[in-house]
Design an enzyme around this catalytic site. Structure first.
Site, PDB file in Angstrom:
ATOM      1  N   GLY A  29       0.790  -1.218   0.000  1.00 16.80           N
ATOM      2  CA  GLY A  29       0.000   0.000   0.000  1.00 16.80           C
ATOM      3  C   GLY A  29       0.826   1.273   0.000  1.00 16.80           C
ATOM      4  O   GLY A  29       0.485   2.256  -0.661  1.00 16.80           O
ATOM      5  N   SER A  54      -3.408  -3.298  -0.312  1.00 15.95           N
ATOM      6  CA  SER A  54      -2.280  -4.018   0.271  1.00 15.95           C
ATOM      7  C   SER A  54      -2.698  -5.428   0.654  1.00 15.95           C
ATOM      8  O   SER A  54      -3.660  -5.631   1.399  1.00 15.95           O
ATOM      9  CB  SER A  54      -1.765  -3.273   1.510  1.00 15.95           C
ATOM     10  OG  SER A  54      -0.618  -3.904   2.037  1.00 15.95           O
ATOM     11  N   SER A  55      -1.952  -6.403   0.180  1.00 15.52           N
ATOM     12  CA  SER A  55      -2.291  -7.819   0.307  1.00 15.52           C
ATOM     13  C   SER A  55      -2.467  -8.286   1.751  1.00 15.52           C
ATOM     14  O   SER A  55      -3.400  -9.028   2.073  1.00 15.52           O
ATOM     15  CB  SER A  55      -1.200  -8.646  -0.377  1.00 15.52           C
ATOM     16  OG  SER A  55      -1.294 -10.006  -0.083  1.00 15.52           O
ATOM     17  N   HIS A  56      -1.570  -7.852   2.633  1.00 10.42           N
ATOM     18  CA  HIS A  56      -1.605  -8.418   3.991  1.00 10.42           C
ATOM     19  C   HIS A  56      -2.773  -7.918   4.829  1.00 10.42           C
ATOM     20  O   HIS A  56      -2.977  -8.371   5.948  1.00 10.42           O
ATOM     21  CB  HIS A  56      -0.269  -8.168   4.708  1.00 10.42           C
ATOM     22  CG  HIS A  56      -0.062  -6.753   5.174  1.00 10.42           C
ATOM     23  ND1 HIS A  56      -0.225  -6.388   6.485  1.00 10.42           N
ATOM     24  CD2 HIS A  56       0.291  -5.637   4.508  1.00 10.42           C
ATOM     25  CE1 HIS A  56       0.034  -5.096   6.617  1.00 10.42           C
ATOM     26  NE2 HIS A  56       0.345  -4.614   5.425  1.00 10.42           N
ATOM     27  N   THR A  93      12.275  -6.884 -10.423  1.00  9.08           N
ATOM     28  CA  THR A  93      11.684  -8.144 -10.860  1.00  9.08           C
ATOM     29  C   THR A  93      10.323  -8.345 -10.211  1.00  9.08           C
ATOM     30  O   THR A  93      10.157  -8.148  -9.004  1.00  9.08           O
ATOM     31  CB  THR A  93      12.616  -9.319 -10.493  1.00  9.08           C
ATOM     32  OG1 THR A  93      13.885  -9.100 -11.101  1.00  9.08           O
ATOM     33  CG2 THR A  93      12.037 -10.645 -10.964  1.00  9.08           C
ATOM     34  N   CYS A 107       1.972   1.641  11.332  1.00  9.78           N
ATOM     35  CA  CYS A 107       3.119   2.335  10.749  1.00  9.78           C
ATOM     36  C   CYS A 107       3.571   3.507  11.604  1.00  9.78           C
ATOM     37  O   CYS A 107       4.536   4.180  11.273  1.00  9.78           O
ATOM     38  CB  CYS A 107       2.777   2.819   9.340  1.00  9.78           C
ATOM     39  SG  CYS A 107       2.556   1.461   8.169  1.00  9.78           S
TER      40      CYS A 107
END
Length: 377
Positions: free
Chosen positions: A69, A197-199, A235, A324
């Site tokens: 994110g 954001s995935s988590h 990558t 955060c």
């Protein structure tokens, strides 16, 4: 330990974890390689992009995979500023934005942009009239979160989006706290970029996605970048993207059921805490503009960090706010945005619910908080 900090992060879904291992061990090619192994990885990547486009109801050309994110916010804002609809250097945001948005705006201010940060109402929401009043002829970007990560209040994104379109202003929205929890279809055509954001929805950490309206002629922030059509260098993390896609599919599929379940758990906890009366202060929006997953409150007179540590000692993981910024000793950004005095703001705690939360654990947490209050009074 009973976990009530899902707003900070979620446990990795077991099916998503299996997909990650399979992709990392069997489909390990670099998507930039021209041989068959690389082409297979590229096919997986593009299939995931198509699936996220379907889940978001957008064109796949606007979906880009990032490290999470924070990077999506950073690159989304910079991409929009490279495709401004009009001349100007004025940006509007809120006092309660995620640190990744605030730090990006701070850096832009050093480059000559003028930033206006709006406060929240007592319900934790942007006042749309105040936003309109703050808009100037040279306002080129508005960045407002969809859902607040500390109290769960939802912002009037539809009204803000319509205003931005009327005024030829680009609009970025941080949707990290809402994707997978509520349907984004109503707002998706009103924002020019968004971040997820995935988590936050049971996928792996270190992976996320950003959406940029493909009609915009944005320019890469990093010159010479080839990956993700220039959106970001490096990558591409295909195993994490594949795992995130599975987690997203499952979260969207269970979205309505989970919302109803978590709303009941929230009401259960509030009913227990009602016994404390005015010894507790709740921070929440109206029911229609509130994510039930996040509950912000104060045990009046008790410092939030002490309450958090006491809960931890007693077997409950809660938070004092955004993960955060929890290392900071100042009050949370949301409390500041709501004009809560710093001393009182430091009493803030956050309780957040998720897939594995059950009635027994909610009852136990409620009783624990009541005992903490009674012991200190």
């Amino acid at each position: 330990m009973k976990y009530f900090d899902y707003a900070a992060t979620t446990p990795l879904d077991s099916e998503a974890a299996n997909i990650y291992v399979q992709a990392a061990t069997e489909y390990y090619g670099n998507t930039g390689s021209l041989h068959d192994i690389g082409s297979t990885a590229k096919d997986i990547l593009e299939n995931c992009r198509e699936e996220f486009a379907r889940l978001l109801a957008v064109q796949k050309d606007g979906v880009f995979f990032t490290s999470g994110g924070s990077e999506s916010n950073f690159l989304g804002i910079h991409s929009l500023l490279s495709a401004k609809k009009k001349q100007g250097f004025h940006i509007i945001s809120s006092l309660a934005e995620h640190s990744s948005v605030r730090s990006t705006l701070d850096a832009l201010e050093l480059q000559g942009y003028e930033i206006t940060l709006l406060p929240f109402t007592e319900n934790g929401q942007i006042d749309i009239d105040r936003l309109k009043s703050a808009t100037r002829k040279d306002t080129v970007l508005i960045a407002i979160q969809h859902g607040n990560s500390e109290i769960g209040s939802l912002q009037p994104i539809e009204e803000i989006g319509n205003w931005c379109q009327e005024q030829q202003i680009l609009f970025h929205s941080d949707c990290v706290h809402t994707f997978g929890k509520i349907n984004l279809n109503k707002i998706i055509n009103l924002v020019d970029s968004l971040s997820i954001s995935s988590h936050k929805f049971y996928g792996p950490k270190g992976i996320g996605a950003g959406y940029i309206n493909p009609k915009l002629a944005w320019k890469p922030y990093y010159p010479g970048t080839t990956h993700e059509k220039g959106f970001r260098p490096g990558t591409v993390n295909v195993p994490a993207i594949a795992a995130m896609t599975v987690a997203a599919q499952k979260s969207i599929e269970k979205q309505e059921w989970q919302f109803t379940k978590i709303e009941k758990l929230r009401q259960q906890l509030l009913a227990i805490l009602a016994e404390a009366g005015d010894q507790i202060t709740l921070y929440q929006n109206t029911e229609e503009q509130q994510l039930p997953h996040t509950l912000g409150l104060r045990l009046n007179g008790l410092e939030g960090q002490w309450v958090m540590l006491e809960c931890n000692r007693l077997g409950f993981a809660i938070s004092t706010g955004s993960a955060c910024s929890t290392g900071l000793t100042s009050a949370s950004k949301t409390m500041t945005a709501m004009n809560i005095p710093e001393k009182i703001g430091k009493e803030f705690i956050r309780i957040s619910f998720g897939h594995h939360t059950n009635e027994q654990d909610v009852a136990a947490l409620g009783e624990t908080l009541l005992n903490i209050i009674h012991d200190k009074h």
